[in-house]
Design an enzyme around this catalytic site. Structure first.
Site, PDB file in Angstrom:
ATOM      1  N   HIS A   8      -8.219  13.244   7.524  1.00  0.00           N
ATOM      2  CA  HIS A   8      -9.298  12.306   7.810  1.00  0.00           C
ATOM      3  C   HIS A   8      -8.906  11.021   7.500  1.00  0.00           C
ATOM      4  O   HIS A   8      -9.350   9.966   7.982  1.00  0.00           O
ATOM      5  CB  HIS A   8     -10.584  12.779   7.445  1.00  0.00           C
ATOM      6  CG  HIS A   8     -10.958  14.374   7.889  1.00  0.00           C
ATOM      7  ND1 HIS A   8     -11.275  15.147   7.141  1.00  0.00           N
ATOM      8  CD2 HIS A   8     -10.932  14.756   8.981  1.00  0.00           C
ATOM      9  CE1 HIS A   8     -11.521  16.326   7.769  1.00  0.00           C
ATOM     10  NE2 HIS A   8     -11.539  15.964   9.101  1.00  0.00           N
ATOM     11  N   LYS A  60     -20.567  25.899  12.638  1.00  0.00           N
ATOM     12  CA  LYS A  60     -20.238  26.036  11.188  1.00  0.00           C
ATOM     13  C   LYS A  60     -21.455  26.354  10.421  1.00  0.00           C
ATOM     14  O   LYS A  60     -22.136  25.339   9.972  1.00  0.00           O
ATOM     15  CB  LYS A  60     -19.451  24.832  10.879  1.00  0.00           C
ATOM     16  CG  LYS A  60     -18.141  24.589  11.637  1.00  0.00           C
ATOM     17  CD  LYS A  60     -17.460  23.450  11.138  1.00  0.00           C
ATOM     18  CE  LYS A  60     -16.278  23.250  12.047  1.00  0.00           C
ATOM     19  NZ  LYS A  60     -15.460  22.223  12.035  1.00  0.00           N
ATOM     20  N   ARG A 120      -4.615  16.079  16.657  1.00  0.00           N
ATOM     21  CA  ARG A 120      -3.643  16.400  15.716  1.00  0.00           C
ATOM     22  C   ARG A 120      -2.567  17.111  16.753  1.00  0.00           C
ATOM     23  O   ARG A 120      -1.324  17.369  16.402  1.00  0.00           O
ATOM     24  CB  ARG A 120      -4.226  17.584  14.891  1.00  0.00           C
ATOM     25  CG  ARG A 120      -4.799  16.886  13.819  1.00  0.00           C
ATOM     26  CD  ARG A 120      -5.628  17.844  13.088  1.00  0.00           C
ATOM     27  NE  ARG A 120      -6.617  18.673  13.957  1.00  0.00           N
ATOM     28  CZ  ARG A 120      -7.197  19.865  13.776  1.00  0.00           C
ATOM     29  NH1 ARG A 120      -7.079  20.383  12.608  1.00  0.00           N
ATOM     30  NH2 ARG A 120      -8.153  20.116  14.576  1.00  0.00           N
ATOM     31  N   SER A 143      -9.922  21.125   7.464  1.00  0.00           N
ATOM     32  CA  SER A 143     -10.954  21.474   6.140  1.00  0.00           C
ATOM     33  C   SER A 143     -10.865  22.817   5.922  1.00  0.00           C
ATOM     34  O   SER A 143     -10.870  23.471   4.717  1.00  0.00           O
ATOM     35  CB  SER A 143     -12.393  21.103   6.628  1.00  0.00           C
ATOM     36  OG  SER A 143     -12.317  19.809   6.891  1.00  0.00           O
TER      37      SER A 143
HETATM   38  N1  COA Z   1      -6.886  15.448   9.907  1.00  0.00           N
HETATM   39  C1  COA Z   1      -7.307  16.538   9.329  1.00  0.00           C
HETATM   40  N2  COA Z   1      -8.187  17.617   9.833  1.00  0.00           N
HETATM   41  C2  COA Z   1      -8.733  16.931  11.078  1.00  0.00           C
HETATM   42  C3  COA Z   1      -8.436  16.018  11.597  1.00  0.00           C
HETATM   43  C4  COA Z   1      -7.522  15.177  10.808  1.00  0.00           C
HETATM   44  N3  COA Z   1      -7.067  13.834  11.561  1.00  0.00           N
HETATM   45  N4  COA Z   1      -9.116  15.840  12.822  1.00  0.00           N
HETATM   46  C5  COA Z   1      -9.897  17.084  12.642  1.00  0.00           C
HETATM   47  N5  COA Z   1      -9.487  17.809  11.684  1.00  0.00           N
HETATM   48  C6  COA Z   1     -10.185  19.079  11.297  1.00  0.00           C
HETATM   49  C7  COA Z   1     -11.420  19.006  10.778  1.00  0.00           C
HETATM   50  O1  COA Z   1     -11.434  19.093   9.544  1.00  0.00           O
HETATM   51  C8  COA Z   1     -12.163  20.408  11.348  1.00  0.00           C
HETATM   52  O2  COA Z   1     -11.637  21.160  10.468  1.00  0.00           O
HETATM   53  P1  COA Z   1     -12.539  22.710  10.326  1.00  0.00           P
HETATM   54  O3  COA Z   1     -12.787  23.198  11.617  1.00  0.00           O
HETATM   55  O4  COA Z   1     -11.820  23.704   9.410  1.00  0.00           O
HETATM   56  O5  COA Z   1     -13.714  22.348   9.505  1.00  0.00           O
HETATM   57  C9  COA Z   1     -11.255  20.777  12.500  1.00  0.00           C
HETATM   58  O6  COA Z   1     -10.284  19.938  12.657  1.00  0.00           O
HETATM   59  C10 COA Z   1     -12.278  20.341  13.821  1.00  0.00           C
HETATM   60  O7  COA Z   1     -12.635  18.891  13.660  1.00  0.00           O
HETATM   61  P2  COA Z   1     -13.440  18.151  14.793  1.00  0.00           P
HETATM   62  O8  COA Z   1     -13.236  18.821  16.384  1.00  0.00           O
HETATM   63  O9  COA Z   1     -13.613  16.555  14.440  1.00  0.00           O
HETATM   64  O10 COA Z   1     -14.955  18.904  14.294  1.00  0.00           O
HETATM   65  P3  COA Z   1     -15.973  18.630  13.218  1.00  0.00           P
HETATM   66  O11 COA Z   1     -16.669  19.978  12.861  1.00  0.00           O
HETATM   67  O12 COA Z   1     -15.217  18.107  12.027  1.00  0.00           O
HETATM   68  O13 COA Z   1     -16.875  17.747  13.973  1.00  0.00           O
HETATM   69  C11 COA Z   1     -18.903  17.141  15.232  1.00  0.00           C
HETATM   70  C12 COA Z   1     -17.435  17.986  15.108  1.00  0.00           C
HETATM   71  C13 COA Z   1     -19.650  17.096  13.983  1.00  0.00           C
HETATM   72  C14 COA Z   1     -18.146  15.739  15.578  1.00  0.00           C
HETATM   73  C15 COA Z   1     -19.661  17.608  16.297  1.00  0.00           C
HETATM   74  O14 COA Z   1     -19.770  18.923  16.282  1.00  0.00           O
HETATM   75  C16 COA Z   1     -20.593  16.736  16.676  1.00  0.00           C
HETATM   76  O15 COA Z   1     -20.552  15.648  17.312  1.00  0.00           O
HETATM   77  N6  COA Z   1     -22.108  17.180  16.263  1.00  0.00           N
HETATM   78  C17 COA Z   1     -23.415  16.384  16.381  1.00  0.00           C
HETATM   79  C18 COA Z   1     -24.136  17.284  17.608  1.00  0.00           C
HETATM   80  C19 COA Z   1     -23.390  16.797  18.936  1.00  0.00           C
HETATM   81  O16 COA Z   1     -23.816  15.621  19.342  1.00  0.00           O
HETATM   82  N7  COA Z   1     -23.038  17.737  19.603  1.00  0.00           N
HETATM   83  C20 COA Z   1     -22.233  17.351  20.608  1.00  0.00           C
HETATM   84  C21 COA Z   1     -23.090  17.503  22.210  1.00  0.00           C
HETATM   85  S1  COA Z   1     -23.188  19.389  22.561  1.00  0.00           S
END
Ligand code: COA
Length: 162
Positions: A17, A41, A91, A129
């Site tokens: 990140h 989650k 990724r 994560s």
């Molecule tokens: N380096 C390392 N890890 C990375 C990464 C990077 N560059 N990019 C993503 N990851 C990891 C994250 O840590 C995460 O790991 P985890 O699943 O073990 O926790 C995984 O890859 C998925 O990342 P991401 O797809 O970005 O999911 P997220 O849970 O971190 O974020 C939100 C998702 C919060 C942005 C999304 O759920 C959201 O927008 N929520 C708000 C409500 C909303 O608007 N919903 C959409 C409309 S339905």
């Protein structure tokens, strides 16, 4: 002013990140890291406020980066920062499908909202994560995976969780 919003659940923030944040901070005038709720989650290790605190420890030296939390829709949150774009890291090809879908949904809700994708640096393509939390449970060395400022916080929280 070009503002980028970097959203995620960041439970916890990893070096992958941070790599995206640092690179986005060179492209955009302001990067707002937004700690959000991923409704899939259910049992996060850290609360939203704790995650905000950990990210602040890590990005404190970056003058054009700030950190916020929001527990609603990303597309609605982005209206606060208009004109802004979303930044996400890709990724692997497997990230593309879900990220593409999310970008389209967000633009459906907020037609002004575009999503920029940065390719993750190759040394972090395996990182997530969840991987960090799993390794922390076994007391593995987290120094290559987490920013050094938060390694102890993650190990301690994991120990307390049992
Ligand atoms: N380096 C390392 N890890 C990375 C990464 C990077 N560059 N990019 C993503 N990851 C990891 C994250 O840590 C995460 O790991 P985890 O699943 O073990 O926790 C995984 O890859 C998925 O990342 P991401 O797809 O970005 O999911 P997220 O849970 O971190 O974020 C939100 C998702 C919060 C942005 C999304 O759920 C959201 O927008 N929520 C708000 C409500 C909303 O608007 N919903 C959409 C409309 S339905």
């Amino acid at each position: 002013m070009k503002t980028a919003i970097y959203p995620g659940s960041f439970d916890p923030i990893t070096k992958g990140h941070l790599n995206i944040i640092e690179r986005a901070a060179k492209i955009f005038d302001v990067v707002v890291v937004c700690v959000m709720v991923n409704s899939d989650k259910k049992n996060p290790l850290f609360s939203l406020e704790e995650r905000l605190h950990l990210i602040n420890k890590v990005v404190g030296e970056l003058p054009n980066v700030r950190v916020e939390t929001f527990s609603g829709l990303l597309a609605e949150y982005a209206k606060r920062h208009e004109p802004a774009v979303i930044v996400k890291g890709l990724r692997a090809v497997s990230d593309f499908e879900s990220e593409f879908q999310m970008a389209l949904i967000n633009r459906k809700i907020n037609p002004n909202l575009d999503t920029f994708f940065l390719t993750a640096s190759e040394q972090y393509t395996y990182l997530s994560s969840s991987v960090v939390k799993e390794l922390a449970r076994y007391g593995a060395d987290l120094s290559g995976l987490l920013p050094e400022q938060i390694v102890d916080d993650v190990l301690e929280k994991t120990r307390n969780r049992g």
